[in-house]
Design a protein around this motif. Structure first.
Motif, PDB file in Angstrom:
ATOM      1  N   TYR A 177      44.576  32.130  37.389  1.00 21.05           N
ATOM      2  CA  TYR A 177      44.732  31.600  38.905  1.00 21.05           C
ATOM      3  C   TYR A 177      44.883  32.933  39.369  1.00 21.05           C
ATOM      4  N   ILE A 178      44.851  34.324  38.330  1.00 18.71           N
ATOM      5  CA  ILE A 178      44.704  35.278  39.209  1.00 18.71           C
ATOM      6  C   ILE A 178      42.882  35.832  38.933  1.00 18.71           C
ATOM      7  N   SER A 179      42.203  35.118  38.421  1.00 22.46           N
ATOM      8  CA  SER A 179      40.937  35.498  37.765  1.00 22.46           C
ATOM      9  C   SER A 179      40.382  35.003  39.138  1.00 22.46           C
ATOM     10  N   LEU A 180      40.627  33.388  39.124  1.00 20.73           N
ATOM     11  CA  LEU A 180      40.286  33.128  40.651  1.00 20.73           C
ATOM     12  C   LEU A 180      40.307  33.544  41.669  1.00 20.73           C
ATOM     13  N   GLY A 181      41.708  34.276  41.487  1.00 19.80           N
ATOM     14  CA  GLY A 181      42.280  35.147  43.214  1.00 19.80           C
ATOM     15  C   GLY A 181      40.428  36.119  43.615  1.00 19.80           C
ATOM     16  N   ASN A 182      40.618  36.788  42.264  1.00 18.97           N
ATOM     17  CA  ASN A 182      39.850  37.810  42.414  1.00 18.97           C
ATOM     18  C   ASN A 182      37.987  36.938  42.626  1.00 18.97           C
ATOM     19  N   ALA A 183      37.568  36.280  42.111  1.00 19.72           N
ATOM     20  CA  ALA A 183      36.565  35.253  42.650  1.00 19.72           C
ATOM     21  C   ALA A 183      36.220  34.947  44.152  1.00 19.72           C
ATOM     22  N   VAL A 184      37.397  33.824  44.386  1.00 21.61           N
ATOM     23  CA  VAL A 184      37.403  33.970  46.622  1.00 21.61           C
ATOM     24  C   VAL A 184      37.899  35.229  47.490  1.00 21.61           C
ATOM     25  N   LYS A 185      39.151  36.378  46.799  1.00 23.23           N
ATOM     26  CA  LYS A 185      39.114  37.786  47.293  1.00 23.23           C
ATOM     27  C   LYS A 185      37.471  38.152  47.855  1.00 23.23           C
ATOM     28  N   GLU A 186      36.453  38.468  46.638  1.00 24.37           N
ATOM     29  CA  GLU A 186      34.847  38.393  47.040  1.00 24.37           C
ATOM     30  C   GLU A 186      34.175  37.454  48.021  1.00 24.37           C
ATOM     31  N   GLN A 187      34.685  36.867  47.864  1.00 18.08           N
ATOM     32  CA  GLN A 187      34.445  35.689  49.654  1.00 18.08           C
ATOM     33  C   GLN A 187      34.663  35.423  50.673  1.00 18.08           C
ATOM     34  N   LYS A 188      35.792  36.732  50.069  1.00 16.68           N
ATOM     35  CA  LYS A 188      36.680  36.989  51.947  1.00 16.68           C
ATOM     36  C   LYS A 188      37.401  35.270  52.041  1.00 16.68           C
ATOM     37  N   ARG A 189      38.041  34.707  51.181  1.00 12.54           N
ATOM     38  CA  ARG A 189      38.673  33.859  50.997  1.00 12.54           C
ATOM     39  C   ARG A 189      39.796  34.667  51.021  1.00 12.54           C
ATOM     40  N   TYR A 190      40.950  35.468  52.156  1.00  9.26           N
ATOM     41  CA  TYR A 190      41.592  35.679  51.208  1.00  9.26           C
ATOM     42  C   TYR A 190      43.046  35.029  51.322  1.00  9.26           C
ATOM     43  N   PRO A 191      43.546  34.203  51.938  1.00 15.78           N
ATOM     44  CA  PRO A 191      44.309  32.772  52.356  1.00 15.78           C
ATOM     45  C   PRO A 191      44.179  31.917  51.169  1.00 15.78           C
ATOM     46  N   GLU A 192      43.143  32.115  50.283  1.00 15.42           N
ATOM     47  CA  GLU A 192      42.838  31.557  49.065  1.00 15.42           C
ATOM     48  C   GLU A 192      43.536  32.070  47.792  1.00 15.42           C
ATOM     49  N   ALA A 193      42.813  33.349  47.768  1.00 22.53           N
ATOM     50  CA  ALA A 193      43.076  34.512  47.250  1.00 22.53           C
ATOM     51  C   ALA A 193      45.161  34.770  47.119  1.00 22.53           C
ATOM     52  N   ILE A 194      45.479  34.955  48.091  1.00 17.61           N
ATOM     53  CA  ILE A 194      46.609  34.934  48.423  1.00 17.61           C
ATOM     54  C   ILE A 194      47.654  33.773  47.251  1.00 17.61           C
ATOM     55  N   ARG A 195      46.929  33.278  47.594  1.00 19.56           N
ATOM     56  CA  ARG A 195      47.796  31.116  46.936  1.00 19.56           C
ATOM     57  C   ARG A 195      47.772  31.863  44.871  1.00 19.56           C
ATOM     58  N   TYR A 196      46.590  31.721  45.300  1.00 17.24           N
ATOM     59  CA  TYR A 196      45.966  32.351  43.525  1.00 17.24           C
ATOM     60  C   TYR A 196      46.920  33.156  42.659  1.00 17.24           C
ATOM     61  N   TYR A 197      46.901  34.071  43.298  1.00 21.00           N
ATOM     62  CA  TYR A 197      47.952  35.470  43.248  1.00 21.00           C
ATOM     63  C   TYR A 197      49.156  35.332  43.042  1.00 21.00           C
ATOM     64  N   ASN A 198      50.338  34.517  44.101  1.00 21.44           N
ATOM     65  CA  ASN A 198      51.576  33.809  43.802  1.00 21.44           C
ATOM     66  C   ASN A 198      51.487  33.071  42.931  1.00 21.44           C
ATOM     67  N   LYS A 199      50.397  32.377  42.424  1.00 22.06           N
ATOM     68  CA  LYS A 199      50.089  30.936  41.442  1.00 22.06           C
ATOM     69  C   LYS A 199      50.902  31.822  40.237  1.00 22.06           C
ATOM     70  N   SER A 200      49.660  32.641  39.805  1.00 23.71           N
ATOM     71  CA  SER A 200      49.859  33.879  38.984  1.00 23.71           C
ATOM     72  C   SER A 200      50.901  34.721  38.556  1.00 23.71           C
ATOM     73  N   LEU A 201      51.138  35.449  39.687  1.00 20.67           N
ATOM     74  CA  LEU A 201      52.412  35.925  39.766  1.00 20.67           C
ATOM     75  C   LEU A 201      54.272  35.273  39.009  1.00 20.67           C
ATOM     76  N   ALA A 202      53.896  34.151  39.492  1.00 19.43           N
ATOM     77  CA  ALA A 202      55.446  33.428  39.447  1.00 19.43           C
ATOM     78  C   ALA A 202      55.366  32.663  37.746  1.00 19.43           C
ATOM     79  N   ILE A 203      54.350  32.467  37.264  1.00 23.30           N
ATOM     80  CA  ILE A 203      54.093  32.236  35.841  1.00 23.30           C
ATOM     81  C   ILE A 203      54.675  33.141  34.755  1.00 23.30           C
ATOM     82  N   ALA A 204      54.212  34.149  35.220  1.00 23.03           N
ATOM     83  CA  ALA A 204      53.986  35.498  35.118  1.00 23.03           C
ATOM     84  C   ALA A 204      55.725  35.824  34.564  1.00 23.03           C
ATOM     85  N   ARG A 205      56.076  36.025  36.237  1.00 22.84           N
ATOM     86  CA  ARG A 205      57.392  36.339  36.238  1.00 22.84           C
ATOM     87  C   ARG A 205      58.127  35.223  34.679  1.00 22.84           C
ATOM     88  N   GLU A 206      58.064  33.551  34.554  1.00 18.82           N
ATOM     89  CA  GLU A 206      58.658  33.507  33.951  1.00 18.82           C
ATOM     90  C   GLU A 206      58.266  33.826  32.544  1.00 18.82           C
TER      91      GLU A 206
END
Length: 664
Positions: free
Chosen positions: A139-168
């Motif tokens: 998820y965190i790497s997918l966020g980086n890939a779509v961020k560089e394509q300027k698909r920022y809402p998707e990047a935020i969604r991927y980062y938040n999914k990764s963040l939720a698992i990381a907190r668990e």
């Protein structure tokens, strides 16, 4: 370590599986980040790796070694070998891990779409395995890939999914990484307060875990954000911290961006001497790539391509021969059947005339004929099987050739300057670069100097692999000439490139009649003077009529608000030519807001439109005029969309390269 001692004991017991155990051990050491991994890898001969069940672990570790030393093309080759091995033995965890490592290398090469594809494959396997850490990393790497394509809402969604698992998982490093990446998205969307909040959260967590590498990233990102806010003193402070820490831990690859950021902040703060010092460090570190080796690698790929192409042709001729033999066999069978029918008719006639003995003999003949027919049918089946196998081999050869050309593309892309990361207080640059094939005969170049900026484009003879080979030789010559010349005489420098190309393409009695058209510019920011030499290329200058000066402007195209002039080049190519007139050195006084347009002939030569004819130069000039009132970024987007609309699904006939430079 207990498990290593156990492995050593097993090796002593079973010498036949020594390399298998070592491959397994290397994979374990790599997964825990042990320094002993490299010493184990040295014990395994590379020629044995493809036959090892745990060979995918070896390829993964070797690929990481290459990636750590910034040899991303070599890393990808090793990762792909590991991917095939893991799929062969059904090691899904390793397959998901290698898919992500391939994606990380593609991200370093700015191949964001390819990276996204491999990360989605990694995520799919991670979900099947129900492995939370694998999913979080994907998820965190997918966020980086779509961020560089300027698909920022998707990047935020991927980062938040990764963040939720990381907190668990209570994984502080992964939590900090997601904070840092969310900060990057906020900075790019100009939400600077939120960006700083995320960056400082990440910095606090990384300091708590003493993660020196990520602390250096956080410093760099905070420096960039303060620079965006025009707080240059704070920006300089954090850029310096990032540079010092990256030097301390030996992170040369990422030190490049910190040098560039620090040079920009110092320049905007008025510290031009210090800015120049760090700009030189940036250029020195960036120029570690050796173009000679890359040209040699591409020549080897071309040789391999031609060899395999000939082998494929030979195989095709063999298949045609088998088909011809098959047709002859069937004709013989049909002739045999016809003969049998005649014999049968004669036998029946004799039978009617009253010979029982003849009837018995004819039955025996019929049985013999059936046996012969069955034998022929078996031969046909065997021929069909051989033909199918040959077609399969031909498909494999075609794939290997395509893989070789894709690898050549990685080399060429690594040789071109990264204009996305280029920042200069004197100019803005936009580019439309669209190769006809996987690799391109068109190229562009950019060489910053202390007192000037050298830039331009080239259009080599042909396209595809041959054109790309000539383009690499041309880029090599340009780099050599610009390093050896500190003057402003563009005609003299182009002549030196011409001599370099002639020598490179002439070996003994073999002379290659290839060359290139060239636009070569040197711009002095202090007095805004442009020096231009064109080899079969002209340069365009776009200026608003409201900004006219007393200097004479070479107007050739205009509308109510915009005028466009032409700086003529020399009607002569770089390379072998029947025309030997000297190259001309043109000088033009620019003003703020002027735009310089350089282009190859691929744009105006494209066939399309309702009439399916060439666009032509006049239509291209009109497109530039009507879009010149937009920002430089919007103008290039307009030119790009206009090209694709004109093409209307038709095949692209040539490489396309258009560069627009705006004087600040």
């Amino acid at each position: 370590m207990i498990f290593i001692k156990t492995v050593d004991t097993e090796i002593k017991k079973d010498k036949a599986h020594e390399f298998e155990w070592l491959a397994w051990e290397a994979g374990i050491l790599d997964s825990i980040g042990s320094d002993k991994r490299d010493s184990i890898l040295q014990l395994i001969p590379l020629k044995r790796v493809p036959d090892l069940k745990y060979g995918s672990s070896v390829y993964l570790a070797l690929g990481k070694q290459k990636a750590d030393s910034s040899q991303f093309n070599d890393a990808i080759v090793l990762f792909y070998k590991g991917l095939k091995t893991s799929q062969r033995y059904g090691f899904q965890f390793l397959e998901a891990t290698i898919q992500r490592q391939i994606a990380l290398s593609y991200l370093k090469l700015d191949e964001y779409k390819k990276a996204e594809s491999h990360l989605l494959s990694s995520l799919k396997i991670a979900r099947q395995l129900e492995d939370p850490l694998l999913q979080a990393n994907a998820y965190i790497s997918l966020g980086n890939a779509v961020k560089e394509q300027k698909r920022y809402p998707e990047a935020i969604r991927y980062y938040n999914k990764s963040l939720a698992i990381a907190r668990e998982l209570k994984n502080k490093r992964l939590i900090a990484g997601n904070y840092n990446n969310l900060g990057n998205v906020m900075r790019r969307t100009k939400k600077y307060t939120e960006a700083l909040n995320y960056f400082f959260k990440a910095l606090e967590m990384n300091k708590a875990t003493n993660n020196q590498e990520w602390i250096s990233f956080n410093y760099n990102n905070i420096g960039q954000t303060y620079q965006d806010l025009s707080n240059y003193s704070e920006a300089i402070n954090y850029f310096r911290k990032s540079c010092e820490l990256k030097q301390e831990i030996g992170d040369s690859l990422n030190l490049i961006s910190s040098y560039l950021g620090l040079a920009g902040a110092l320049a905007k703060n008025g510290s031009y001497k210090d800015a120049f010092e760090f700009m030189e460090k940036y250029n020195s570190l960036k120029d570690t790539m050796n173009l000679h080796e890359q040209v040699k690698a591409l020549e080897e790929l071309e040789t391999k391509y031609e060899t395999e192409k000939k082998e494929a042709q030979i195989k095709n001729f063999q298949i045609q021969g088998e088909l011809q033999k098959e047709r002859e066999r069937r004709l013989n069978d049909q002739a045999e059947k016809n003969r049998n029918y005649v014999i049968l008719s004669v036998v029946l006639l004799l039978f009617l005339s009253g010979g029982l003995l003849i009837l018995i003999r004819s039955n025996r003949q019929k049985q013999l004929s059936n046996k012969l027919l069955n034998s022929k049918n078996s031969e046909i089946a065997e021929s069909h099987l051989a033909l199918s196998e040959a077609m399969g081999e031909l498909q494999v050869k075609n794939k290997e050739v395509l893989d070789s050309i894709n690898y050549a593309n990685y080399i060429q892309q690594a040789s071109l300057p990264n204009l996305k990361q280029f920042k200069n207080p004197a100019v803005d640059i936009e580019l439309f670069f669209s190769p006809k094939d996987i690799v391109s005969g068109d190229f562009y170049f950019l060489f910053p100097r202390k007192d000037a900026l050298i830039f331009g484009i080239g259009d080599c003879t042909g396209h595809g692999v041959p054109g790309a080979m000539v383009s690499l030789i041309g880029m090599n010559g340009l780099e050599k000439v610009t390093k050896e010349n500190t003057g402003l005489n563009t005609a003299s420098m182009v002549e030196e490139v011409n001599e370099f190309l002639l020598k490179s393409l002439h070996r003994g009695s073999n002379t290659i009649n290839d060359g290139m058209d060239l636009s070569f510019c040197v711009f002095e920011p202090n007095n805004k003077i442009l020096y231009f030499t064109g080899a079969n290329h002209n340069a365009l200058v776009i200026r608003r009529k409201s900004k006219n000066t007393e200097d004479e402007f070479p107007t050739k195209y205009e509308n109510e608000t915009i005028q466009m002039g032409v700086i003529s080049g020399t009607r002569r190519p770089v390379g072998r030519s029947f025309v030997n007139v000297p190259f001309e050195n043109n000088q033009f006084n620019c003003i703020s807001g002027d735009r310089i347009v350089l282009f190859s002939d691929g744009y105006s030569d494209q066939i399309g439109g309702e009439t399916r004819k060439k666009m032509k130069r006049a239509n291209m000039m009109n497109l530039l005029l009507v879009s010149s009132s937009e920002t430089i970024s919007n103008q290039m987007n307009y030119m790009r969309e206009a090209f694709h609309k004109w093409k209307m699904g038709a095949e692209q006939i040539d490489d396309v390269c258009v560069m627009i430079i705006e004087i600040k």
